[in-house]
Design an enzyme around this catalytic site. Structure first.
Site, short mmCIF file in Angstrom:
data_model
loop_
_atom_site.label_atom_id
_atom_site.label_comp_id
_atom_site.label_asym_id
_atom_site.label_seq_id
_atom_site.Cartn_x
_atom_site.Cartn_y
_atom_site.Cartn_z
N ALA A 195 6.96 -28.33 -2.02
CA ALA A 195 6.14 -29.27 -2.78
C ALA A 195 6.99 -30.14 -3.70
CB ALA A 195 5.08 -28.52 -3.58
N GLU A 237 15.81 -27.38 -10.35
CA GLU A 237 15.86 -26.29 -9.39
C GLU A 237 16.74 -25.17 -9.93
OE1 GLU A 237 15.90 -23.54 -6.61
OE2 GLU A 237 14.48 -25.20 -6.62
N ALA A 238 16.22 -23.94 -9.91
CA ALA A 238 16.98 -22.80 -10.43
C ALA A 238 18.14 -22.43 -9.52
CB ALA A 238 16.05 -21.60 -10.62
N ASN A 262 13.26 -19.94 5.92
CA ASN A 262 12.21 -19.20 6.63
C ASN A 262 12.34 -19.41 8.13
OD1 ASN A 262 11.21 -21.78 7.05
ND2 ASN A 262 9.44 -21.55 5.72
N MET A 266 8.10 -22.02 11.00
CA MET A 266 6.83 -22.15 11.71
C MET A 266 6.10 -23.39 11.22
SD MET A 266 6.87 -19.37 13.55
CE MET A 266 6.83 -17.58 13.67
N HIS A 282 4.05 -14.70 2.76
CA HIS A 282 3.10 -15.78 2.48
C HIS A 282 2.22 -15.50 1.27
CE1 HIS A 282 3.26 -16.66 7.12
NE2 HIS A 282 4.35 -17.05 6.49
#
Length: 622
Positions: free
Chosen positions: A45, A65-66, A122, A125, A552
Site C-alpha cells: 500500500a 520504511e523500517a 512472498n 500469488m 495473511h
C-alpha cells in the site's frame, strides 16, 4: 529518489527537542520543516500511495520504511528464492503466542521488512478472490464503495498482463494490459500441470483457467503471479517505485526509519489532530520527528499498524492504561478482529526424483538454473512455490470415508453462493517449516496444503511493552470459534487432498512410501494405513502438530461506518482523529477467501484517488 540516498533517513527528519525550545532561528526553521504527506510503511500500500500522490509536483511526500532497499536483494528478485529471506534482516521474524488449539506451539509469522514489504518476499500469488467477498464488505459490513465492482477498475488499471502462449488460454477482456504492475505466469512443472490439476478435476473440482474474473474463484487453476517479462519478481515497490519515480524531487524515501509514535495535537480543536511522526534508526538511538501538513497515512500492515496506534494512545483504554500510555482516542476495535488463513497440515507426497524442484536446494545442482535465470530470465527459478491451487466449498465434498458420524458437516461460512472456504495449494517441493527443511531423506516431494479461507476464530494484537522496538503480542487464537467449524472445514480439506492423492494421473508421478518408514512417518504418519480408515481423531492430532500460517493476517484496524465496532471510516480515516488514515490489510472488515496482495494494492490505488479529490475540494473552497 528525492534529495538523498535511501540509506540516510536523517536527512528527512527534524530533531525532536527534549530540553526546551531551539536556541537559534536556524534550528527553529529546521523544526518547522514538513511534508504534505508522511506515509509510514513502504509495503504494497505504501509503495502505491507514495507513487500516486507524488505524481502531483506541487505535493511533497515522505515515505518511511523500517527496513532497507529492495533493489539489491537477489533473493527478492529471483522468485523461487524468497524463503531464503526468512529470519534475516529483511524479515520482521514474528512469532505468535502459544496456541492452545495447536499443541501449545508458537507459530512463525514472516513479514517483509524492506521496500515492497511482504510483496518483496512472498509467493507472488496474484488473486482477486471471490467477488462476493467485497460485496459482503459493502452490504453486511456497511462499507459502501468497496464492493467488487468498485475495485475491478483499479485492478484493470494496475495490471500489465503478459499472455502465456501455452495453457491456460484466458479471456483477455478480463485482464489489464497497460498498467505498471507486471502480472502473468511463473514456471509450471509437469507434475503440477499433468498430475495435480487433472487429479483435482477427478476429485470433483472443475477446471477454472482464470480465477480473476467476475465468474469467481471456484475450481482448479494454474496461478497467475506478479512476475515481469524478465522472469523477476514484480513487487509493488518494483512496479510503483522504479528509478524514475524515486528521482522525483517531491518524493523522499527513507529506509531504516523505525516510527515509534504519532505526534498528536490535542489542543487546537475538539478532536485530536495528527501532525507528524517520531522515529529512530535503532533502539536507544536519537529520536527525530517529521511533520505532515496534510495527512499521516499508516501502511504498516496488520501487525505494526495497530501496534503504532496503541503506542500513540489510540485504542482500548484498558490496554493503554496497562502500559501507562495516555489515552488520545479510545477505540475498542484497535488490535482486535485479527483473522488469518491457517494451513491444516502440509501433506507431503513422495515423488519420483526430478519431477519436482527439491533438487534446487543443492547449490551445485541449482547453478544451471541460476545461470539460466540470470541470462534468459526463465527456468525453474522463476517458479513461485505455489504453482497451482483448487478452490472449493468444503461441505459439498462431505461426507468422506473415515469421517466420524458424530462430527457435523462444515457450515457455510462463505461470502456468497460462489465463494470458497478451502484452498488446496499444490507445490512441487517439500514445503516443510516454511521451506526451510528438505524433504524426508532428501527425496523429491509434492506438497498439498489445505487452507481454511473463511475462519470464524478471531485473535488480537496487543502491546508487549511501550517500546516500539519490542514485537507486539500476536495471538490469532486459532480454533477458538465456539462452533468448532474451523476444524471441520480443514478436516474436509484434508479429506479432499487424500482423494486427490489417489488419482491415477497424480499417482504416476509418485513413489510409494514403505510401511513403517520412519523417515516419512513425521510428514505422512499413516503410510501403512488404508486412507479410508484414517479417523478424524488421527487427522486432528496431526493438524495440531503441523498446522501453520499462510501469512495473511487482516482486520486489526477494520473499516466500518461505526466507531463502536471499527477503527477507520469508509475512506480509511481513523474515527475521531483528524489527518490520519490507515491503508493496509488491517482495514479489511472481514477475511477474504484468497491471497490479499492484489486487494491491498487496489485499495491503495483507490484511496490515492480519494485523497487527491479531497484536497482538490479543499483548494477549490479556499
Amino acid at each position: 529518489m528525492g534529495r538523498n540516498p535511501l540509506s540516510n533517513p536523517l536527512h528527512y527528519a527534524t530533531p525532536q527537542w527534549h530540553t526546551g525550545p531551539p536556541s537559534t532561528d536556524a534550528e527553529a526553521q529546521r523544526q518547522l520543516q514538513a511534508y504534505d504527506y508522511v506515509i509510514v510503511g513502504a509495503g504494497p500500500a505504501g509503495s502505491v500511495l507514495a507513487s500516486q500522490l507524488s505524481e502531483d509536483p506541487h505535493v511533497t511526500v515522505l515515505l518511511l520504511e523500517a527496513g532497507g532497499d529492495n533493489t539489491k536483494i537477489l533473493e527478492s528478485k529471483a522468485p523461487m528464492l524468497f524463503s531464503k529471506l526468512f529470519h534475516t534482516e529483511h524479515d520482521w521474524d514474528y512469532y505468535t503466542t502459544e496456541q492452545p488449539g495447536l499443541a501449545a506451539r508458537r507459530l512463525y509469522w514472516p513479514r517483509g521488512r524492506m521496500l515492497g514489504g511482504s510483496s518483496s518476499m512472498n509467493a507472488m500469488m496474484y488473486h482477486h478472490c471471490a467477488p462476493s467477498d467485497f460485496d459482503e464488505w459493502a452490504t453486511t459490513h456497511g462499507c459502501q464503495g468497496w464492493s467488487y465492482k468498485d475495485l475491478v477498475p483499479y485492478w484493470r488499471r494496475m495490471e500489465g498482463f503478459t499472455p502465456n502462449t501455452a495453457r491456460p488460454r484466458i479471456d483477455l477482456a478480463h485482464r489489464g494490459r497497460t498498467g505498471l504492475w507486471d502480472v502473468g505466469y511463473s514456471w509450471l512443472t509437469e507434475i503440477g500441470e499433468k498430475g495435480f490439476l487433472p487429479a483435482c478435476e477427478d476429485a470433483g473440482i472443475p477446471a477454472n483457467p482464470d480465477v480473476n474474473t467476475p465468474a469467481g474463484t471456484l475450481g482448479a487453476t494454474r496461478f497467475q503471479t506478479f512476475i515481469d517479462p524478465k522472469g523477476q519478481r514484480a513487487s509493488l515497490a518494483t512496479a510503483y517505485l522504479p528509478a524514475a519515480v524515486r528521482r522525483r524531487s517531491n518524493l523522499s524515501i527513507a529506509c531504516h526509519a523505525h516510527v515509534t509514535r504519532l505526534l498528536v495535537d490535542r489542543l487546537s480543536g475538539p478532536e485530536p489532530t495528527v501532525i507528524g511522526v517520531e522515529l529512530q534508526t535503532q533502539r536507544g538511538g536519537p529520536r527525530f520527528e517529521v511533520h505532515a501538513r496534510r495527512e499521516v497515512v499508516l501502511c504498516s500492515g496488520a501487525i505494526n499498524t495497530p501496534q503504532l496506534l496503541l503506542l500513540s494512545g489510540i485504542g482500548p483504554a484498558e490496554e493503554l492504561h496497562r502500559h501507562g500510555i495516555p489515552v488520545v482516542r479510545e477505540n475498542a476495535a484497535v488490535g482486535q478482529n485479527l483473522k488469518d488463513h491457517l494451513v491444516s497440515t502440509p501433506i507431503i507426497c513422495k515423488a519420483q526424483w526430478g519431477t519436482t524442484l527439491d533438487y534446487l536446494a543443492n547449490p551445485l545442482w541449482a547453478l544451471p538454473a541460476l545461470a539460466r535465470w540470470q541470462l534468459l530470465g526463465s527456468g525453474p527459478l522463476t517458479h513461485n512455490a505455489g504453482e497451482a491451487a483448487a478452490f472449493l466449498r468444503s461441505w459439498e465434498h462431505h461426507p468422506f470415508p473415515g469421517s466420524s458420524s458424530e462430527r457435523p458437516a462444515p457450515e457455510d461460512n462463505t461470502s456468497g453462493a460462489r465463494g470458497p472456504d478451502v484452498e488446496i495449494v499444490g507445490a512441487p517441493m517439500a514445503y516443510i517449516h516454511h521451506g526451510e527443511e528438505p524433504g524426508p531423506g532428501g527425496a523429491s516431494a509434492f506438497t498439498l496444503a489445505p487452507v481454511g479461507l473463511r475462519p470464524k476464530s478471531k485473535g488480537s494484537i496487543t502491546l508487549r511493552t511501550r517500546d516500539a522496538f519490542d514485537a507486539p503480542i500476536i495471538d490469532p487464537k486459532y480454533f477458538s470459534d465456539e462452533t468448532d467449524n474451523d476444524r471441520s472445514v480443514l478436516l474436509a480439506g484434508i479429506r479432499v487432498c487424500l482423494r486427490i492423492m489417489r488419482n491415477p494421473a497424480f499417482q504416476r508421478y509418485l513413489e510409494p512410501v514403505a510401511p513403517n518408514d520412519d523417515i516419512w512417518s513425521e510428514w505422512w504418519p499413516y503410510s501403512s494405513t488404508d486412507i479410508d480408515r484414517i479417523t478424524d481423531e488421527q487427522l486432528l492430532r496431526w493438524m495440531e502438530a503441523k498446522a501453520f500460517t499462510l501469512y495473511h493476517p487482516v482486520g486489526t484496524a477494520r473499516m466500518g461506518p461505526s466507531p463502536e465496532t471499527s477503527v477507520v471510516d469508509l475512506q480509511c480515516r481513523v474515527h475521531g482523529v483528524r489527518r490520519l488514515r490507515v491503508v493496509d490489510a488491517s482495514v479489511f472488515p472481514e477475511q477474504i477467501s484468497g491471497h490479499p496482495t492484489a486487494t491491498i494494492a487496489a485499495m491503495a490505488y483507490k484511496l490515492s484517488d480519494q485523497i487527491k479529490r479531497d484536497y482538490q475540494t479543499v483548494r477549490a473552497n479556499l
